[in-house]
Design a protein around this motif. Structure first.
Motif, PDB file in Angstrom:
ATOM      1  N   ILE A  87      -7.109  53.490  66.814  1.00  0.00           N
ATOM      2  CA  ILE A  87      -6.396  54.757  67.493  1.00  0.00           C
ATOM      3  C   ILE A  87      -7.210  56.056  67.021  1.00  0.00           C
ATOM      4  O   ILE A  87      -7.483  56.830  67.787  1.00  0.00           O
ATOM      5  CB  ILE A  87      -4.944  54.676  67.069  1.00  0.00           C
ATOM      6  N   ALA A  88      -7.462  56.037  65.635  1.00  0.00           N
ATOM      7  CA  ALA A  88      -8.122  57.224  64.980  1.00  0.00           C
ATOM      8  C   ALA A  88      -9.566  57.089  65.724  1.00  0.00           C
ATOM      9  O   ALA A  88     -10.040  58.449  65.965  1.00  0.00           O
ATOM     10  CB  ALA A  88      -8.371  56.907  63.667  1.00  0.00           C
ATOM     11  N   ARG A  89     -10.034  56.118  65.857  1.00  0.00           N
ATOM     12  CA  ARG A  89     -11.319  56.216  66.471  1.00  0.00           C
ATOM     13  C   ARG A  89     -11.293  56.675  67.882  1.00  0.00           C
ATOM     14  O   ARG A  89     -12.104  57.504  68.665  1.00  0.00           O
ATOM     15  CB  ARG A  89     -11.885  54.692  66.796  1.00  0.00           C
ATOM     16  N   ALA A  90     -10.300  56.357  68.720  1.00  0.00           N
ATOM     17  CA  ALA A  90      -9.949  56.919  70.210  1.00  0.00           C
ATOM     18  C   ALA A  90      -9.676  58.522  69.973  1.00  0.00           C
ATOM     19  O   ALA A  90     -10.114  58.984  70.903  1.00  0.00           O
ATOM     20  CB  ALA A  90      -8.555  56.200  70.735  1.00  0.00           C
ATOM     21  N   PHE A  91      -8.988  58.791  68.829  1.00  0.00           N
ATOM     22  CA  PHE A  91      -8.686  60.210  68.889  1.00  0.00           C
ATOM     23  C   PHE A  91     -10.068  61.091  68.817  1.00  0.00           C
ATOM     24  O   PHE A  91     -10.285  62.073  69.353  1.00  0.00           O
ATOM     25  CB  PHE A  91      -7.706  60.578  67.575  1.00  0.00           C
ATOM     26  N   ILE A  92     -10.690  60.530  67.986  1.00  0.00           N
ATOM     27  CA  ILE A  92     -12.025  61.269  67.644  1.00  0.00           C
ATOM     28  C   ILE A  92     -13.057  61.229  68.819  1.00  0.00           C
ATOM     29  O   ILE A  92     -13.364  62.245  69.655  1.00  0.00           O
ATOM     30  CB  ILE A  92     -12.872  60.605  66.545  1.00  0.00           C
ATOM     31  N   LEU A 132      -0.226  61.921  64.681  1.00  0.00           N
ATOM     32  CA  LEU A 132      -1.650  62.535  64.068  1.00  0.00           C
ATOM     33  C   LEU A 132      -1.127  64.185  64.009  1.00  0.00           C
ATOM     34  O   LEU A 132      -0.539  64.596  64.936  1.00  0.00           O
ATOM     35  CB  LEU A 132      -2.637  62.113  64.822  1.00  0.00           C
ATOM     36  N   GLY A 133      -1.742  64.902  63.051  1.00  0.00           N
ATOM     37  CA  GLY A 133      -1.758  66.221  63.039  1.00  0.00           C
ATOM     38  C   GLY A 133      -0.483  66.851  62.226  1.00  0.00           C
ATOM     39  O   GLY A 133      -0.420  68.023  62.408  1.00  0.00           O
ATOM     40  N   VAL A 134       0.453  66.008  61.780  1.00  0.00           N
ATOM     41  CA  VAL A 134       1.486  66.688  60.979  1.00  0.00           C
ATOM     42  C   VAL A 134       1.303  66.257  59.484  1.00  0.00           C
ATOM     43  O   VAL A 134       1.823  65.000  59.212  1.00  0.00           O
ATOM     44  CB  VAL A 134       2.754  66.134  61.581  1.00  0.00           C
ATOM     45  N   ALA A 135       1.294  67.255  58.617  1.00  0.00           N
ATOM     46  CA  ALA A 135       1.271  67.142  57.291  1.00  0.00           C
ATOM     47  C   ALA A 135       2.522  67.207  56.397  1.00  0.00           C
ATOM     48  O   ALA A 135       2.605  66.457  55.514  1.00  0.00           O
ATOM     49  CB  ALA A 135       0.134  67.908  56.624  1.00  0.00           C
ATOM     50  N   GLU A 136       3.519  67.507  57.480  1.00  0.00           N
ATOM     51  CA  GLU A 136       4.949  67.985  56.829  1.00  0.00           C
ATOM     52  C   GLU A 136       5.596  66.635  56.759  1.00  0.00           C
ATOM     53  O   GLU A 136       5.375  65.786  57.257  1.00  0.00           O
ATOM     54  CB  GLU A 136       5.661  68.772  57.578  1.00  0.00           C
ATOM     55  N   ALA A 137       6.592  66.600  55.637  1.00  0.00           N
ATOM     56  CA  ALA A 137       7.363  65.392  55.332  1.00  0.00           C
ATOM     57  C   ALA A 137       8.201  64.935  56.528  1.00  0.00           C
ATOM     58  O   ALA A 137       8.744  63.965  56.572  1.00  0.00           O
ATOM     59  CB  ALA A 137       8.207  65.628  54.186  1.00  0.00           C
ATOM     60  N   GLN A 138       8.494  66.081  57.231  1.00  0.00           N
ATOM     61  CA  GLN A 138       9.112  65.889  58.508  1.00  0.00           C
ATOM     62  C   GLN A 138       8.650  64.724  59.408  1.00  0.00           C
ATOM     63  O   GLN A 138       9.428  63.749  59.874  1.00  0.00           O
ATOM     64  CB  GLN A 138       9.093  66.947  59.333  1.00  0.00           C
ATOM     65  N   ALA A 139       7.320  64.351  59.470  1.00  0.00           N
ATOM     66  CA  ALA A 139       6.583  63.209  60.197  1.00  0.00           C
ATOM     67  C   ALA A 139       6.956  62.081  59.436  1.00  0.00           C
ATOM     68  O   ALA A 139       7.103  60.901  60.006  1.00  0.00           O
ATOM     69  CB  ALA A 139       5.184  63.590  60.324  1.00  0.00           C
ATOM     70  N   ASP A 140       6.909  62.012  58.114  1.00  0.00           N
ATOM     71  CA  ASP A 140       7.058  60.736  57.098  1.00  0.00           C
ATOM     72  C   ASP A 140       8.482  60.294  57.587  1.00  0.00           C
ATOM     73  O   ASP A 140       8.839  59.175  57.802  1.00  0.00           O
ATOM     74  CB  ASP A 140       7.044  61.029  55.547  1.00  0.00           C
TER      75      ASP A 140
END
Ligand code: ATP
Ligand code: MG
Length: 425
Positions: A87-92, A132-140
């Motif tokens: 999925i990361a490869r697809a994103f790139i 992808l793209g959310v560093a905030e704890a909200q995503a966790d």
């Protein structure tokens, strides 16, 4: 001819089991949609580099479990052992960084050369969710809440436990790593060969060892909590607060590390005691360094994968297949009418079983065996009046119904089991 057996660790998934798998995948997909995840499908094989570089050359997957082959064009190809790298490869490769944040759901087969046992196969299936793209704890918090919600919807939440840990940021992990190397080096003689190999390259991974001797040593190893810098500690506190706010129970497991190199900060697993040694049903964590490692723009990420076979084992009895309506011509002359009636009712949304041969009683027995709820008996008399005998196979009640009115008459039987029949996983 041995080629007529399935390859060790692979299975034919027969309809009853397939229904169970579908329930897991479809429940997960439906709940994930409520959380704003969109389904993605990446190729089942990738260039081997995609996995080798991201999973790390000391991981079990890379060292022992990958199905790798050279294709006819000379490319090194690997059947995917997990979703995140693909999925990361697809994103790139898709240049999707303009579209962040992105939330992906996926479900499909995975391949690992493992020792087959209950809940552990060489071809198995995963559900997967990634933000992808959310560093905030909200995503966790959100991705863990999604896991809880799916387990709850599947009716298995009460038999699982959420284990949580943090791996901290890179500086915290570097300090921790140093402490671990010191500790494990002092016990070097008692470590397994695999763990000695990990000692230099990735000592954190020793914490994940399944070797019994290693586990004893691991039990007294230093814990990451004592090495977290303020930023990492704050981040972990924010995740825990979010979970507490949502009433999500968890247990801190200081030995929990994910087996893959690209994880940082939050790591978690939903585990069960109900499946013996294969206790992890959903596992995941944060992988903020992955996409950059692969050559993409620095992009934080967090995700999890769940084992469909293990979840299906926990969910128990599969939902029953829909009960059909049987179309039964009494004599050969009625076969033509039966063909039309079956076609029309199928187009009108009914599940129709069309007995292929035999006399009336043989066809009724087959209808019974299939669990049919109604039989439409097409006899000469009724047909001459443009009608059919509709027999309720549960009550035995029978009624003559005009062919043109069949769909309307049978409406109460249409799609009563539709909830069990929601398209392919
Ligand atoms: P384990 O500790 O059981 O080997 P893992 O850490 O290798 O698991 P992950 O790579 O995190 O597993 O995969 C996520 C989930 O996929 C696991 O929690 C499990 O439910 C499932 N899974 C992993 N490997 C297999 C397998 N060989 N057969 C069936 N399910 C599997
Ligand atoms: Mg494994």
């Amino acid at each position: 001819m041995t080629a007529l057996k399935p390859v060790r660790g692979t299975h034919d998934i027969l309809p009853a089991e397939r229904r169970r798998h579908r329930r897991v995948a479809e429940t997960a997909r439906a709940i994930a949609e409520r959380y704003g995840f969109h389904e993605i499908a990446t190729p089942i094989f990738e260039f081997s580099e995609v996995f080798r570089r991201t999973l790390g050359d000391t991981s079990d997957i890379v060292t022992k479990e990958m199905y790798t082959f050279t294709d006819r064009g000379g490319e090194a190809i690997t059947l995917r052992p997990e979703y995140t790298a693909g999925i990361a490869r697809a994103f790139i490769s898709g240049g999707m960084h303009q579209d962040l944040p992105l939330k992906f759901f996926a479900a499909g087969p995975m391949f690992r050369y493992e020792r087959p046992q209950k809940g552990r196969f060489r071809q198995f299936h995963q559900i997967d969710a990634e933000i992808l793209g959310v560093a905030e704890a909200q995503a966790d918090v959100e991705i863990i809440a999604l896991g809880v919600h799916i387990l709850s919807e599947l009716g298995v939440l009460a038999r699982t436990r959420l284990e949580l840990n943090t791996l901290g940021d890179a500086p915290s992990r570097a300090d921790y790593r140093e402490a671990l190397v010191g500790y494990f080096a002092a016990h070097r003689g008692a470590l397994s060969e695999d763990s000695i190999a990990r000692l230099e390259r990735n000592p954190l991974r020793i914490l994940d060892s399944k070797d019994r001797g290693d586990r004893e040593i691991v039990a007294a190893a230093p814990a990451i909590a004592d090495f977290l810098n303020q930023a990492s500690a704050d981040k972990f506190a924010a995740v825990r607060e979010g979970l507490e706010q949502l009433g999500i129970a968890y247990r801190i497991n200081p030995r929990l590390v994910r087996g893959l190199d690209y994880y940082a900060h939050t790591a978690f697993e939903f585990v069960t005691e109900a499946l013996g040694a294969q206790g992890a049903v959903i596992a995941g964590g944060r992988y903020d360094g992955l996409i950059e490692t692969m050559g993409g723009p620095p992009t934080p990420g967090i995700g999890w994968a769940g084992g469909i076979e293990r979840l299906a084992l926990l969910t128990g009895e599969p939902p029953a297949p829909p009960r059909p309506i049987a179309v039964v011509p009494v004599e050969p002359a009625a076969a033509e009418a039966a063909l039309t009636v079956a076609a029309e009712l199928r187009h009108a949304g009914f599940v129709i079983e069309h007995g292929y041969r035999g006399n009336l009683s043989k066809r009724l027995r087959r209808a019974d065996k299939l669990g049919a709820r109604v039989a439409i008996v097409l006899g000469e008399d009724e047909l001459s009046r443009g009608s059919a005998a509709v027999r309720d196979l549960d009550t035995g009640a029978q009624k003559e119904v005009a062919l043109a009115a069949l769909a309307e008459h049978l409406a109460p039987y249409r799609d009563a089991d539709a909830a069990n029949d929601e398209g392919a996983a």
